[in-house]
Design a protein around this motif. Structure first.
Motif, PDB file in Angstrom:
ATOM      1  N   GLY A 189       5.735  30.562  37.048  1.00 20.58           N
ATOM      2  CA  GLY A 189       6.813  29.703  36.490  1.00 20.58           C
ATOM      3  C   GLY A 189       8.271  29.838  36.675  1.00 20.58           C
ATOM      4  N   THR A 190       8.478  30.782  37.644  1.00 18.68           N
ATOM      5  CA  THR A 190       9.933  31.082  38.163  1.00 18.68           C
ATOM      6  C   THR A 190      10.004  30.910  39.732  1.00 18.68           C
ATOM      7  N   GLY A 191      10.939  30.368  40.320  1.00 24.84           N
ATOM      8  CA  GLY A 191      11.331  29.962  41.366  1.00 24.84           C
ATOM      9  C   GLY A 191      11.394  28.502  41.734  1.00 24.84           C
ATOM     10  N   ALA A 192      11.086  28.029  42.744  1.00 18.11           N
ATOM     11  CA  ALA A 192      11.449  26.641  43.068  1.00 18.11           C
ATOM     12  C   ALA A 192      10.209  26.121  44.154  1.00 18.11           C
ATOM     13  N   GLY A 193      10.150  24.708  44.229  1.00 18.47           N
ATOM     14  CA  GLY A 193       9.251  24.077  44.980  1.00 18.47           C
ATOM     15  C   GLY A 193      10.035  22.914  45.609  1.00 18.47           C
ATOM     16  N   LEU A 194       8.965  22.259  46.461  1.00 11.86           N
ATOM     17  CA  LEU A 194       9.734  20.901  47.198  1.00 11.86           C
ATOM     18  C   LEU A 194       8.969  19.610  46.648  1.00 11.86           C
ATOM     19  N   ILE A 195       9.693  18.573  46.816  1.00 12.87           N
ATOM     20  CA  ILE A 195       9.264  17.466  46.354  1.00 12.87           C
ATOM     21  C   ILE A 195       9.368  16.526  47.527  1.00 12.87           C
ATOM     22  N   GLY A 196       8.727  15.730  48.047  1.00 16.40           N
ATOM     23  CA  GLY A 196       8.621  14.867  49.205  1.00 16.40           C
ATOM     24  C   GLY A 196       9.550  13.855  49.042  1.00 16.40           C
ATOM     25  N   PHE A 197      10.280  13.335  50.032  1.00 12.34           N
ATOM     26  CA  PHE A 197      11.587  12.336  49.909  1.00 12.34           C
ATOM     27  C   PHE A 197      12.530  12.788  48.599  1.00 12.34           C
ATOM     28  N   GLY A 198      12.678  14.129  48.405  1.00 14.55           N
ATOM     29  CA  GLY A 198      13.423  14.357  47.242  1.00 14.55           C
ATOM     30  C   GLY A 198      15.095  14.469  47.826  1.00 14.55           C
ATOM     31  N   GLN A 199      15.388  14.265  49.112  1.00 18.47           N
ATOM     32  CA  GLN A 199      16.964  14.529  49.434  1.00 18.47           C
ATOM     33  C   GLN A 199      16.614  13.616  51.007  1.00 18.47           C
ATOM     34  N   GLY A 200      16.821  12.231  50.560  1.00 17.66           N
ATOM     35  CA  GLY A 200      16.833  11.174  51.744  1.00 17.66           C
ATOM     36  C   GLY A 200      15.322  11.231  52.163  1.00 17.66           C
ATOM     37  N   THR A 201      14.999  11.200  53.488  1.00 22.25           N
ATOM     38  CA  THR A 201      13.920  11.283  54.113  1.00 22.25           C
ATOM     39  C   THR A 201      13.241  12.745  54.221  1.00 22.25           C
TER      40      THR A 201
END
Length: 440
Positions: free
Chosen positions: A273-285
């Motif tokens: 539960g610590t850290g970070a992940g990524l989400i698609g299309f979360g920053q432009g393309t």
């Protein structure tokens, strides 16, 4: 390299001026080279979109800088006809000052912008205005020349630019970063607005909850009215509309798979539960960074497909929970490994890419993730035609440019901000740990 620590203040000042003249001279020479590249069509012959695109690769500069250099070269370098006759440069006064190293590249940019702002009906004043701006540039800094150019335009055209009807004519919608999210701004014609509003209507009605008392009505004092504004309800409704369209499969397929938002999260982040992940299309393309808490929460959303990465290699361990054909699974894994087009500097998302064989199928290459790389259409053609070679190092594609592009091997990190800063190429990766993960 010259040591200046023993120089007098006067010598340092003279050296600074001489260095600037050297820079001006080098830019004049660069423009001549770029103009020759343009006249021969070398960029297109080598598979690039245009000369600016070629300069990005050969000079390692931004696209905006490359476009300026290409445009300035065409405008300030004389050419020759097929019969060998000299054709003066479009901006002959600027060209002469460049050859004298009397003006900087910033002056050239200011003069081009000022002349581009001259109304067409005042075109007869263009040569005189150019000459005046060049004379100013010999002794004044670019900011001062820009102000003088603005004053000159105002004197030549005191009525200012003709008013234009700024009303848009095409439906459009843009997302602009603001705070922790994005601000949507757009315009819809009457028919399009009617369609969107009709679809949103059942999803944007105010909620009217009731209390749990037996026989209670919605109008009792305990029940609270919907506190959202109309704009907030419309925003929530639009998200719900998109969610339902994806859940019901109403959007068809893109890149061989059904559109779904993808959340990428390292195994340790998911467990701790610590850290970070990524989400698609979360920053432009491109993918955007999300907190570990959000990544864990979204991993259970039926519209979001979780992809769990090995902590030590960053390679996919578990890709979603739905049953898929092998091709869909490989494309999903490629999308998480490469994030989009893997060609250095490209930000095309995975939906716009082809799966390219590192070792070609005709040469015995296999169709597996370790021999595939995502490439957009333009860079797919570029790799095939212009001598780029691709190798796999530590499970990731590395691009070796042809000999005429300096800089050596490179990798596209734009799509994987979670890996920026890691010494990916300097260490040997251990094999990925096989982990069976069940997401409730």
């Amino acid at each position: 390299m010259t040591d200046h620590w023993h120089s007098t203040p006067e010598e340092l000042l003279l050296a600074a001026g001489a260095a600037q003249r050297s820079i001006n001279t080098m830019f004049a020479e660069m423009f001549e080279i770029v103009a020759e590249l343009e006249s021969r069509g070398i960029a297109e012959a080598r598979g690039f979109r245009d000369t600016a695109d070629l300069l990005v690769a050969t000079q390692n500069v931004s696209l905006s800088a490359a476009r300026f250099r290409s445009q300035a070269a065409v405008a300030t370098v004389s050419t020759r006809t097929l019969l060998g006759e000299a054709v003066p440069a479009e901006l002959s006064a600027v060209a002469a000052a460049l050859q004298e190293a009397a003006i900087s590249v910033e002056h050239v940019a200011v003069i081009q912008r000022t002349l581009a702002s001259l109304p067409p009906h005042l075109g007869a004043h263009r040569p005189a205005l150019e000459a005046d701006l060049v004379d100013f540039s010999r002794t004044l800094d670019p900011d001062a020349v820009a102000k003088l150019g603005k004053n000159a335009l105002a004197l030549l055209d005191p009525d200012g630019p003709r008013p234009r009807d700024g009303a848009p004519t095409r439906t459009r919608l843009t997302f602009r970063p603001r705070g922790n999210g994005f601000e949507a701004k757009g315009w819809f014609d009457q028919e399009s607005a009617a369609i969107v509003r009709t679809a949103l209507s059942p999803l944007t009605r105010p909620t009217r909850p009731t209390c749990e008392s037996e026989g209670c009505s919605v109008d009792c004092e305990v029940a609270e009215r919907d506190q959202r504004s109309t704009a907030e309800r419309t925003g929530d409704g639009l998200v719900e509309l998109a969610r339902r369209a994806m859940t019901q499969g109403a959007l068809g397929v893109e890149g061989g798979i059904r559109p779904q938002v993808t959340v990428t999260v390292p195994l340790q982040v998911l467990q701790s539960g610590t850290g970070a992940g990524l989400i698609g299309f979360g920053q432009g393309t491109r993918q955007g960074i999300v907190s570990a808490e959000d990544a864990r929460r979204w991993a259970c959303d039926p519209v979001l497909v979780p992809v769990v990465l090995c902590d030590t290699t960053g390679e996919p361990l578990a890709v979603g929970r739905e049953k898929r054909l092998a091709t869909r699974g490989m494309r999903r894994a490629l999308a998480q490994r490469d994030g989009g087009c893997a060609f250095p500097g490209c930000d095309a998302p995975p939906q716009w890419c082809d799966a390219h064989h590192v070792t070609h199928w005709a040469d015995g290459g296999t169709t597996e993730v370790g021999n595939l790389v995502l490439l957009c259409g333009r860079h797919h053609r570029l790799v095939h035609k212009q001598g780029w070679t691709i190798t796999m190092a530590g499970g990731f594609p590395i691009f070796e440019p042809p000999y005429w592009i300096p800089g050596g091997p490179r990798r596209n990190m734009i799509h994987r901000p979670d890996l920026v800063g890691a010494a990916l190429l300097a260490r040997e990766r251990p094999p990925p740990q096989v982990v069976e993960l069940v997401l409730d």
